[in-house]
Each structure stands twice: as C-alpha cells, then as structure tokens.
Enzyme design. Structure first.
Site, PDB file in Angstrom:
ATOM      1  N   LYS A  31      30.713  26.122  37.132  1.00 43.63           N
ATOM      2  CA  LYS A  31      32.078  25.635  36.972  1.00 43.63           C
ATOM      3  C   LYS A  31      32.996  26.168  38.067  1.00 43.63           C
ATOM      4  O   LYS A  31      32.983  27.354  38.375  1.00 43.63           O
ATOM      5  CB  LYS A  31      32.600  26.070  35.594  1.00 43.63           C
ATOM      6  CG  LYS A  31      34.007  25.599  35.273  1.00 43.63           C
ATOM      7  CD  LYS A  31      34.376  26.000  33.852  1.00 43.63           C
ATOM      8  CE  LYS A  31      35.808  25.603  33.504  1.00 43.63           C
ATOM      9  NZ  LYS A  31      36.157  25.933  32.103  1.00 43.63           N
TER      10      LYS A  31
ATOM     11  N   ARG B  86      26.073  20.963  24.967  1.00 46.25           N
ATOM     12  CA  ARG B  86      25.341  21.921  25.770  1.00 46.25           C
ATOM     13  C   ARG B  86      23.968  21.344  26.111  1.00 46.25           C
ATOM     14  O   ARG B  86      23.378  20.617  25.317  1.00 46.25           O
ATOM     15  CB  ARG B  86      25.184  23.254  25.046  1.00 46.25           C
ATOM     16  CG  ARG B  86      26.514  23.902  24.680  1.00 46.25           C
ATOM     17  CD  ARG B  86      26.303  25.265  24.045  1.00 46.25           C
ATOM     18  NE  ARG B  86      27.563  25.840  23.611  1.00 46.25           N
ATOM     19  CZ  ARG B  86      28.438  26.449  24.403  1.00 46.25           C
ATOM     20  NH1 ARG B  86      28.162  26.562  25.683  1.00 46.25           N
ATOM     21  NH2 ARG B  86      29.573  26.935  23.940  1.00 46.25           N
TER      22      ARG B  86
ATOM     23  N   ARG C 201      40.593  26.014  27.840  1.00 44.07           N
ATOM     24  CA  ARG C 201      40.352  25.287  26.608  1.00 44.07           C
ATOM     25  C   ARG C 201      40.191  26.233  25.422  1.00 44.07           C
ATOM     26  O   ARG C 201      39.658  27.323  25.542  1.00 44.07           O
ATOM     27  CB  ARG C 201      39.081  24.434  26.791  1.00 44.07           C
ATOM     28  CG  ARG C 201      38.881  23.382  25.703  1.00 44.07           C
ATOM     29  CD  ARG C 201      37.632  22.572  25.983  1.00 44.07           C
ATOM     30  NE  ARG C 201      37.361  21.628  24.918  1.00 44.07           N
ATOM     31  CZ  ARG C 201      36.147  21.251  24.553  1.00 44.07           C
ATOM     32  NH1 ARG C 201      35.096  21.766  25.146  1.00 44.07           N
ATOM     33  NH2 ARG C 201      35.964  20.387  23.591  1.00 44.07           N
TER      34      ARG C 201
END
Length: 321
Positions: A185, A318, A120
């Site tokens: 992740k 976040r 991204r």
C-alpha cells in the site's frame, strides 16, 4: 525566523556552516542551532558535522501554494479554493471547518504534517512532516446519498490518472479505497459525509494520503511502500503531484455527477489487484474468486453458489492463503 527559510537553505543537501546560515538568515549562530533542534524534533533528520556545519539528510520536499497553482489546469484553478498549511490536526477536519461557511468553490486543504491523521475505521494515518501528500477536498454532489455510490473508487481512478499524467504507470487499486504498487500500500482514500442532505445536495469530505518520500514508518502494521521507493527513477515533487491529483479529481467529479460510477467501472477494473484472486470476506465465512465490481461499486466474488456482491463498510476482503 521561519523554519521553512532554514530548510530552504539546507534543501540542496550540502554541508552549510553555522556561520554562513546565520549570515544568510540575519540571526546569531545560537539561533540557527536552536532552529536546527526544532526541525529535528519535528522528525526531520539534519546531520551535525563537527567543524563543518549542518547537512539535511531527510528528502524534504516542501509544499508551496504558488507552485501548486502554477501547475493547475485553468478549469481546476477556477473551481478550487486552495489552502496550504505547515501543520494541521487533519486536513479532513480543516475542510469540515471550511464547509461551515459555504461558497461556490471547492475547498482543497494540504498540509506538510498532520497531528491527528486518520485512515479507514478511525485508524491512525502515519503523517511525518514534509514527506508525503496529505490532502482533503470538500465535494458537493447532486442527487442525494444514493449518488455517492462508487465515489471512493472514482477518486482512486483519479489518482491513477494523476500518476499517469506524470509519466508513471503500474499503480493498482484495492477495493474499496486503497492504492497499491507491487503488492504494498502506498496510499488511501477516506470519504466522509458532512452534514445532512440539503436541497438535493450532499457534502462530502474526501481525504487522500499518498506516501511520497517516506522510507521509515514504525507505526504502520501492514506492508507499505512509497512512490519514491517503488518508482525511484522518477523525480517526485509534491507540488506537481498535488496539482496533478487536483486536476484529475476536478475532471472526474464532473463526469461522476453526470453519469455515476458506471462510466469508470472498466477503467477501475483495469487496475484491480483482487481480480482473479482467491478472496475471503465476513471473517472467512464468505469466500470466492475476485470478479471485479458491479455497476454500484460493490465488489463481486464468484463463489461455489454463484456470484455475490460485497458492500463496502465494515467488511474487508482479503486474499485467501
């Protein structure tokens, strides 16, 4: 001599003498040594044991187009044009090239390694050889650009379903396009619009990166994990994983085209790692409690002044400290 031939022989992770490798490959021991140096330069760890030979250390799991096709559902196999490469600049770029010659099939490109993998916002995506899944798909959707709302979220649902089909549960989704396990992740989705709207249809390239066997990544600046790290008891095979993902993407895309994101909303929220968490967005100028996504796939925050939807794009959510 093809690299995969040598790696296939070393794939049992046992010690093989240079002489036995040379005999099986029909080459000299010097040629074997040169090939060992080549694969080591590509990031594959091969131990040289003096007086005994060579031993593959890296958990190498090579892609095989035939094996992927064997694991595809009949409906998926009929819909896709599958290409498996040893190396490519990026699988997204290769799909873009294939979309220049339009056809009825959905192009799907996988590679053992990427030299210019992207995440991204143009970030580099760590793409070591033979360890992870790098895959891109060319999708054609009816209804124009507004019909793309929630697409990356739906693809996340497809990946979770693919893992479930392999007997693995517990994967999480981080809005708008990341895959998580245990707060770290392990994968991401990159959706790019390709070209202009034509005859009520829009072409999209969906890139998918999943950490499968990776154990080291010095160029990753955030907490990460891999399937093998988080689910070590599962025997991960990239060919099986690729086929499962393709099967699920083909299934959800048909449903998404007909009904949009709303049909997947509840399922996505069942895996939402932000739900109920204190969050901040817009460089800290907006804060609230994670409240899932709305029918358009935008993330919702319960703030002091009411519920606010945050759109995907340059805004990052976040967890507040």
């Amino acid at each position: 001599m093809k690299p995969n031939t040598l790696l296939d022989l070393l794939g049992d992770h046992r010690v093989h003498s240079g002489e036995s490798l040379a005999q099986q490959l029909g080459v000299s021991r010097t040629a074997v040594w040169k090939q060992i140096r080549k694969v080591v330069a590509e990031g594959i760890e091969v131990k040289t044991i003096r007086g005994q030979g060579y031993q593959l250390v890296t958990a190498l799991d090579l892609l095989d187009q035939r094996k992927i096709v064997e694991n595809l559902a009949k409906e998926s196999a009929e819909r896709v044009e599958l290409v498996v490469l040893k190396e490519v600049d990026s699988t997204n770029a290769e799909v873009a090239r294939k979309l220049l010659a339009p056809g009825s099939a959905m192009p799907v490109v996988l590679a053992d390694a990427q030299t210019e993998g992207r995440g991204r916002r143009g970030r580099n995506w760590s793409s070591p050889k033979g360890q992870n899944l790098y895959m891109s798909m060319g999708l054609t959707l009816r209804g124009g650009f507004e019909g793309l709302s929630g697409l990356s979220l739906v693809l996340g649902v497809a990946v979770v379903r693919a893992l479930n089909a392999l007997g693995v549960t517990g994967a999480g989704l981080k809005w708008p396009n990341d895959l998580y396990a245990g707060g770290k992740k392990f994968g991401g989705i990159l959706v790019e619009i390709q070209g202009e709207l034509q005859e009520g249809q829009v072409q999209v390239i969906a890139g998918l990166g999943i950490n499968v066997h990776m154990t080291e990544a010095t160029d990753v600046d955030q907490p990460w994990t891999s399937l093998a790290r988080y689910w070590p008891d599962h025997a991960w095979v990239r060919n099986e994983l690729a086929a499962s993902v393709i099967n699920e993407v083909a299934a959800v895309m048909e449903q998404f085209e007909n009904g949009g994101f709303s049909a997947f909303r509840d399922e996505w929220q069942g895996h939402d790692i932000f739900l109920g968490q204190p969050l901040s967005a817009k460089d800290g100028t907006l804060s609230g409690i994670g409240a899932g996504v709305d029918v358009g796939g935008n993330y919702q925050l319960d703030t002091a002044t009411g519920r606010v939807s945050v759109m995907a794009g340059d805004i990052s959510l976040r967890v507040s400290v």
